[in-house]
Design a protein around this motif. Structure first.
Motif, PDB file in Angstrom:
ATOM      1  N   GLU A  90       0.799  -1.226   0.000  1.00 54.43           N
ATOM      2  CA  GLU A  90       0.000   0.000   0.000  1.00 54.43           C
ATOM      3  C   GLU A  90       0.837   1.284   0.000  1.00 54.43           C
ATOM      4  O   GLU A  90       0.520   2.241  -0.704  1.00 54.43           O
ATOM      5  N   THR A  91       1.942   1.250   0.737  1.00 51.38           N
ATOM      6  CA  THR A  91       2.735   2.475   0.911  1.00 51.38           C
ATOM      7  C   THR A  91       3.368   2.956  -0.399  1.00 51.38           C
ATOM      8  O   THR A  91       3.708   4.127  -0.517  1.00 51.38           O
ATOM      9  N   VAL A  92       3.568   2.053  -1.344  1.00 49.79           N
ATOM     10  CA  VAL A  92       4.202   2.475  -2.600  1.00 49.79           C
ATOM     11  C   VAL A  92       3.255   2.369  -3.787  1.00 49.79           C
ATOM     12  O   VAL A  92       3.665   2.580  -4.934  1.00 49.79           O
ATOM     13  N   ALA A  93       1.994   2.049  -3.529  1.00 47.77           N
ATOM     14  CA  ALA A  93       1.069   1.780  -4.631  1.00 47.77           C
ATOM     15  C   ALA A  93       0.941   2.976  -5.573  1.00 47.77           C
ATOM     16  O   ALA A  93       1.023   2.834  -6.799  1.00 47.77           O
ATOM     17  N   ASP A  94       0.764   4.157  -4.997  1.00 47.20           N
ATOM     18  CA  ASP A  94       0.567   5.328  -5.854  1.00 47.20           C
ATOM     19  C   ASP A  94       1.784   5.582  -6.729  1.00 47.20           C
ATOM     20  O   ASP A  94       1.668   5.868  -7.919  1.00 47.20           O
ATOM     21  N   GLU A  95       2.957   5.460  -6.129  1.00 49.22           N
ATOM     22  CA  GLU A  95       4.172   5.728  -6.894  1.00 49.22           C
ATOM     23  C   GLU A  95       4.355   4.688  -8.002  1.00 49.22           C
ATOM     24  O   GLU A  95       4.717   5.023  -9.132  1.00 49.22           O
ATOM     25  N   VAL A  96       4.111   3.427  -7.672  1.00 47.69           N
ATOM     26  CA  VAL A  96       4.278   2.375  -8.678  1.00 47.69           C
ATOM     27  C   VAL A  96       3.309   2.594  -9.838  1.00 47.69           C
ATOM     28  O   VAL A  96       3.689   2.502 -11.014  1.00 47.69           O
TER      29      VAL A  96
END
Lengths: 479, 302
Positions: free
Chosen positions: A301-307
């Motif tokens: 979840e913590t990197v979902a937006d960036e990915v």
């Protein structure tokens, strides 16, 4: 920053002569099929490439008899060393004629020339080279001191990797001393028919390899033929179940390589650029027409937006178009029927509330095309998270803990492939233990090799292809 | 002095480490095999007649136990199974008597069958920490990758135990399925269930976790269709179809195809089902059929 435009760099078609009509290859000769002929088209242009004869049940019978005769009189009596030499010859001819095969595969299938040139054809040759060496070493393979072949093997292959799937099937069957009746997919028969010419050039004894063209009815005739000892099938789970039902209560053996809904799992410590490349390779390689595609992206979840942001930027640079252009990353969808299936599942994804994004690229006027597409906000119950789309469509889901990632990844009747992206070695090994999948790619994806066994858990089928493991399905008796 | 009135045993099912009666409340009479023609059959026991619901409960128990059993170290699984053989050895007299009565063989033949059964169990126990090396290994791929294949259990396996060989045949189908980390639901021989029940008592008093082996006594013709079509069963061994009145192994295999179960067909050729010769060393097939090969890739780099 300056932008660079690509100039077209088309591969020449001149290297290939496509005949106007193809018959069936039975007992080393071309014979007319007695079914209803059909056409194979170039999916990138809808141009008709050739008329293809359809094998009727009588033609299948002829092919099985030719294979039986070749088995009893020639192939089962030949030394392993000599069988191996024929396979070495085939491997070498495939390498010699690699460009011709690559162009023909791209014409008939729609996949980019850079993939046929760099993946499909070299790997097909490598499969023959690898199995050639096994032919005289089978007593060392761990299947007893004198393992015996089954006899006549019926092989039914899909349209996504036409020549490569032929190689996966034919090479181990011949190395172990079986003879073959093979049916290529009805939308991509041409490289199998060109392969028949390779068998002739190699002077493979007549009847050892027979190639019959047609669709489901021809396949069913092979499965039901009493002279077939073993079936090898790659294709959909639905058809795989039909085959398993058809041979139930008989003594026919089967290996089934079926569908998948592979999870590609990205942790927050994954090297991000490398991971984005791996995700793209996982789902947009071969237009997503890959049973082991990483079609479900599970992102922490913590990197979902960036990915997702980086993925969208990367997808915007993918070049979609003329498969013969050496710059092309994503080619044509193989058929109108497949395009319709992709479209209807994507529509279902939107209707169920997932958020659809595509790269907005221009598409050619003619032919079958689909833009690289990404769905975010996908939940496990969405059809696009459960059903195999078999197209350039990625469903993005999120997770918080490794346990949750495992639970979501395994929440499918399939079990073919999975991917893990993280810098933490112990986590890779723990995850690899937990995932119910026949192939696990860690910090890579969609790698294939003749020495590496391939095949699924659960409803992705049974049996393995490739490596020492793949020989088992073609040998009789107890191990 | 009057002969002592012996204490007889109630023969029950073995599910999830417990010994319940059939939820159906049914039982059926078990008789000794006649040793000579015309002799009146000797009553042995009322065995529980397992039902569809019992089989489903057993699948639930098997699924619950499977991950933990597969997750135990191979050394641990090997020791636990060896412990079963130790307990079987301690119950040798009971097994010999039950095999003799069930199969109608001489005491010395029964003794030999029990010895073979215990030895077979020990043979399989030893495979737990060897099979992954024998069946797996490094694959020399053409690229900068570490690539390794290893077998893993398929999951929950339904086993139709042989009808004739009440102990040697029974252990020859149970041990190969569980030594690799599967859990099993076994339908015992219909006419000869007593050694299976005694085996379940050995399992319960060894360190085999409850639910790894579940044994349902009764008629496989009644129960097999439900196991063959059960969506949470990964494999089915149809060996026990041979010699079963009204068996339909082709139908069961067809039902198993709907979920692509891994199948061991009964012995024999064509549609005929024949019980195998259990005296020969079995090879690896009964283990490998209920195994999945997992291949893991990782790049190499500096």
């Amino acid at each position: 920053m300056p932008t660079f435009e690509y100039a077209p760099a088309p591969e020449s078609r001149a290297v290939v002569d496509v005949d106007s009509t193809y018959g069936l290859f039975i007992n080393g000769d071309w014979v007319d099929g007695r079914g209803t002929a059909f056409k194979t088209v170039n999916p990138a242009t809808e141009e008709v490439l050739a008329d293809i004869h359809e094998a009727s049940p009588d033609d299948v019978d002829l092919a099985v008899k030719a294979a039986r005769t070749a088995y009893t009189r020639v192939w089962s009596r030949m030394s392993g060393a000599d069988r191996g030499k024929y396979l070495f010859r085939i491997a070498r001819i495939l390498q010699e004629r690699a460009r011709e095969f690559a162009v023909l595969e791209t014409l008939d299938n729609g996949k980019p020339i850079k993939e046929t040139r760099d993946v499909d054809i070299p790997l097909a040759a490598a499969h023959f080279f690898y199995h050639a060496g096994w032919a005289d070493k089978l007593s060392y393979a761990g299947y007893g001191p004198d393992p015996r072949p089954h006899g006549v093997v019926g092989q039914i292959i899909p349209w996504n990797f036409p020549l490569l799937m032929l190689a996966w099937k034919v090479a181990p069957a011949l190395a172990t001393g079986n003879t073959v009746v093979l049916k290529p997919a009805e939308t991509t028969p041409l490289t199998a028919l060109l392969f028949a010419q390779v068998c002739q050039q190699a002077e493979l004894p007549p009847g050892v390899v027979n190639i019959v063209t047609g669709a489901g009815d021809t396949g069913q005739a092979i499965v039901d033929h009493p002279g077939i000892d073993k079936i090898a099938f790659t294709g959909s789970t639905g058809v795989g179940k039909m085959i398993a039902r058809s041979i139930a209560g008989t003594r026919k053996k089967a290996t089934l390589e079926l569908g998948g809904k592979g999870a590609n799992i990205v942790f927050d410590d994954a090297p991000i650029d490398q991971t984005v490349e791996g995700i793209v390779r996982g789902i947009f390689f071969n237009q997503g027409h890959v049973c082991c595609a990483g079609s479900r992206l599970l992102v922490q979840e913590t990197v979902a937006d960036e990915v997702v942001r980086r993925l969208q930027r990367r997808l915007s640079t993918l070049r979609v178009g003329d498969p013969l252009d050496k710059n092309t990353d994503v080619g044509a969808i193989n058929s109108r029927a497949q395009l319709d299936r992709i479209t209807s599942l994507v529509d279902a994804g939107e209707a169920e509330g997932a958020e659809r994004w595509d790269n907005g690229c221009a598409l050619p006027q003619k032919g079958f095309w689909f833009r690289p597409t990404l769905f975010s906000g996908v939940t496990q119950t969405h059809r696009i998270a459960q059903e195999e789309i078999f197209g350039p469509v990625l469903s993005v889901l999120t997770f918080r803990t490794p346990q949750e990632a495992v639970a979501k990844a395994n929440n499918t009747p399939y079990g073919l492939s999975a991917g893990i992206w993280t810098d933490k070695g112990s986590r890779i090994l723990w995850m690899a233990d937990q995932l119910k999948a026949g192939v696990v790619w860690a910090n890579t994806f969609n790698q294939f090799d003749p020495t590496s066994p391939f095949g699924g858990y659960k409803e992705s089928g049974y049996g393995r292809e490739g490596g020492r493991h793949g020989l088992e399905a073609y040998l009789k008796g107890s191990i | 002095m009057a002969e002592r009135v012996d204490v007889r045993k109630t023969y029950k099912l073995y599910i999830g480490g417990k010994f319940p009666r059939s939820e159906s409340g049914r039982s059926y009479e078990v008789y000794a095999a006649p040793t000579r023609a015309g002799a009146s059959p000797k009553f042995l026991a009322n065995a529980s007649q397992g039902s569809r619901k019992d089989a489903r409960d057993a699948v639930t128990a098997a699924r619950g136990a499977q991950a933990g059993w597969a997750g135990a170290t191979a050394y641990n699984r090997g020791q636990v199974l060896y412990r079963v053989a130790e307990v079987m050895e301690g119950r040798r007299a009971q097994f010999v008597e039950e095999v003799r009565a069930s199969e109608g063989v001489s005491p010395s033949k029964a003794d030999s069958l029990v010895s073979q059964a215990i030895d077979r169990w020990v043979w399989y126990a030893g495979w737990s920490d060897k099979l992954p090396q024998v069946l797996g290994g490094l694959n020399p791929v053409a690229g900068p990758f570490f690539n390794i294949s290893a077998p893993e259990p398929s999951g929950v396996v339904a086993v139709l135990a042989p009808q004739e060989s009440s102990l040697l045949g029974l252990v020859s189908v149970i041990a190969p399925a569980i030594v690799t980390g599967n859990s099993v639901v076994v339908v015992s021989s219909k006419e000869r269930p007593l050694p299976a029940i005694t085996l379940s008592e050995c399992l319960a008093t060894s360190d085999v976790p409850g639910g790894v082996v579940n044994i349902v006594t009764g008629d496989a013709v009644e129960i097999a269709p439900w196991l063959a079509s059960h969506r949470d069963v990964n494999g089915i061994d149809l060996t026990g179809a041979a010699g079963l009145q009204g068996e339909a192994w082709g139908e069961w295999e067809r039902a198993a195809a709907d979920t692509l179960k891994r199948v061991i067909r009964p012995g024999g050729a064509g549609a005929a089902a024949i019980e195998p010769d259990w005296s020969v060393e079995p090879g690896l097939q009964r283990m490998s059929t209920f195994l999945e090969t997992k291949t893991v890739w990782h790049p190499k780099g500096r």
